[in-house]
Design a protein around this motif. Structure first.
Motif, PDB file in Angstrom:
ATOM      1  N   TYR A  36      -7.439   1.037  -6.178  1.00  0.00           N
ATOM      2  CA  TYR A  36      -7.182   0.929  -5.040  1.00  0.00           C
ATOM      3  C   TYR A  36      -6.220  -0.282  -4.403  1.00  0.00           C
ATOM      4  O   TYR A  36      -4.683  -0.218  -3.966  1.00  0.00           O
ATOM      5  N   PRO A  37      -6.419  -1.425  -5.364  1.00  0.00           N
ATOM      6  CA  PRO A  37      -4.635  -2.516  -5.034  1.00  0.00           C
ATOM      7  C   PRO A  37      -3.934  -1.687  -6.121  1.00  0.00           C
ATOM      8  O   PRO A  37      -2.571  -2.545  -5.722  1.00  0.00           O
ATOM      9  N   SER A  38      -3.620  -0.764  -6.698  1.00  0.00           N
ATOM     10  CA  SER A  38      -2.471   0.074  -7.764  1.00  0.00           C
ATOM     11  C   SER A  38      -1.545   0.002  -6.103  1.00  0.00           C
ATOM     12  O   SER A  38      -0.179  -0.487  -6.308  1.00  0.00           O
ATOM     13  N   VAL A  39      -2.402   0.198  -5.130  1.00  0.00           N
ATOM     14  CA  VAL A  39      -0.599   0.349  -3.909  1.00  0.00           C
ATOM     15  C   VAL A  39      -0.483  -0.641  -3.241  1.00  0.00           C
ATOM     16  O   VAL A  39       0.656  -1.000  -2.670  1.00  0.00           O
ATOM     17  N   ALA A  40      -1.140  -2.319  -3.041  1.00  0.00           N
ATOM     18  CA  ALA A  40      -0.863  -2.918  -2.834  1.00  0.00           C
ATOM     19  C   ALA A  40       0.456  -3.743  -3.654  1.00  0.00           C
ATOM     20  O   ALA A  40       1.696  -4.790  -3.391  1.00  0.00           O
ATOM     21  N   TYR A 188       4.903   3.637  -5.495  1.00  0.00           N
ATOM     22  CA  TYR A 188       6.573   3.335  -5.672  1.00  0.00           C
ATOM     23  C   TYR A 188       7.323   4.317  -5.614  1.00  0.00           C
ATOM     24  O   TYR A 188       8.311   4.083  -4.848  1.00  0.00           O
ATOM     25  N   GLY A 189       7.649   5.298  -6.503  1.00  0.00           N
ATOM     26  CA  GLY A 189       8.171   6.218  -6.423  1.00  0.00           C
ATOM     27  C   GLY A 189       8.252   6.408  -4.908  1.00  0.00           C
ATOM     28  O   GLY A 189       9.924   6.827  -4.729  1.00  0.00           O
ATOM     29  N   LEU A 190       7.388   6.532  -3.800  1.00  0.00           N
ATOM     30  CA  LEU A 190       7.098   7.385  -3.075  1.00  0.00           C
ATOM     31  C   LEU A 190       7.858   6.527  -1.471  1.00  0.00           C
ATOM     32  O   LEU A 190       8.589   7.110  -1.009  1.00  0.00           O
ATOM     33  N   ALA A 191       7.840   4.782  -1.617  1.00  0.00           N
ATOM     34  CA  ALA A 191       7.817   4.362  -1.102  1.00  0.00           C
ATOM     35  C   ALA A 191       9.381   3.746  -1.289  1.00  0.00           C
ATOM     36  O   ALA A 191      10.701   3.373  -0.011  1.00  0.00           O
TER      37      ALA A 191
END
Length: 325
Positions: A36-40, A188-191
């Protein structure tokens, strides 16, 4: 070998050892949060300058994070369903292995029925699909490659040990690393709305984390996995070959950062920033294969991965601060 279709009832007069809620949390492995820290990591790559961060980016990443939790929970729940049905979990968490806590496998422990586990798995998978679809819809400019990646990631994740049973046919190790990398790149791509070679390197390094405690689990689980035909590297090669394979993974992790720094994909200092992870990998490997304590080596993989995640976030913040300076 006897396959199983339903968890047996508790013996008469025996109290349920824990609540249903706790059993569902165990089924979803909510205490193992290391994907889950992948999003961080992705957030840190777009965070600076803060003035340029859109509110929709935060909403998008939040939805993606909750979706990732649901998808991974569904994946591991279905893995438990398959492991219960083919008997491998009973072998790996049975009385012959006192180091494994049977309650971590609610179907083996009898704290959940097979129907309950399947219902939970498909409900969380559906929730994950809805949340990821919402994240894609809200993202300002999602690249086509990111949308395709998110769709493929969802479809493949629920097939990890169920349906196509990817992990049973020689692809488990690739999947463990690829899942981590895909989560970083998807977020990352979405952000960000574009591709970054440096973030891809970070995604690969992030994926090495779950891989390098998964392969130690596989080493411990060789008898049970071989009995059901699960084709992990640990099952297919000799003990020496398995040790060489894991050692090669540790070297590949270091070389990924080193080559990225040498070629300019990453800053020159990136390889030095990540050296603490390399030191932890050496300790992990020696614990497992010189001291012969595979399960302790597996446990050491968690702090190594978490330290690496912090360092990846630190690298992004340094780069972002330099770009705004």
């Amino acid at each position: 070998m006897t396959t199983r279709t339903e968890a047996g009832p508790f013996p008469s007069g025996t109290a349920r050892p824990e609540s249903k809620l706790r059993s569902y949390a165990r089924l979803g492995k909510l205490d193992v949060y290391d994907y889950y820290p992948s999003v961080a990591v992705a957030l840190s790559a777009v965070l600076l300058p803060v003035s340029g961060l859109r509110p929709t980016t935060i909403v998008t990443l939040t939805l993606f994070l909750f979706g990732a939790v649901c998808v991974v929970v569904a994946m591991v729940a279905l893995d438990d369903v398959t492991g219960y049905r083919d008997g491998s979990d009973a072998a790996n968490y049975g009385p012959d292995d006192p180091l494994r806590n049977k309650l971590r496998k609610p179907l083996v422990a009898g704290t959940l029925t097979l129907r309950e586990a399947l219902g939970f798995a498909w409900a969380t998978a559906a929730a994950g699909a809805v949340l990821w679809a919402a994240a894609v819809a809200i993202a300002p400019h999602p690249p086509t490659w990111t949308v395709v990646l998110v769709v493929v990631l969802f479809v493949v994740s629920v097939q990890y040990s169920y349906g196509l049973k990817i992990s049973y046919h020689g692809f488990q190790e690739i999947f463990l690393a690829g899942l981590g990398a895909a989560l970083v790149m998807g977020a990352y791509g979405l952000a960000a709305g574009h591709f970054s070679g440096f973030v891809l390197v970070q995604g690969v390094l992030f994926g090495f984390g779950p891989l390098l405690f998964g392969v130690y689990s596989n080493t411990n689980d060789i008898p049970g996995d071989r009995a059901v035909g699960r084709r992990t590297v640990a099952c297919l090669v000799s003990p020496k070959g398995n040790a060489l394979f894991i050692g090669s993974l540790c070297a590949a992790e270091f070389l990924t950062g080193a080559v990225a720094s040498a070629t300019g994909i990453a800053p020159w200092w990136f390889v030095f920033l990540m050296l603490p992870v390399t030191a932890l990998r050496v300790r992990q490997f020696l614990t497992g294969f010189r001291q012969g304590d595979i399960m302790r080596a597996r446990k050491l993989g968690f702090p190594a991965h978490r330290a690496g995640t912090v360092l990846l976030i630190t690298a992004n913040l340094i780069v972002g601060a330099g770009a705004t300076g």
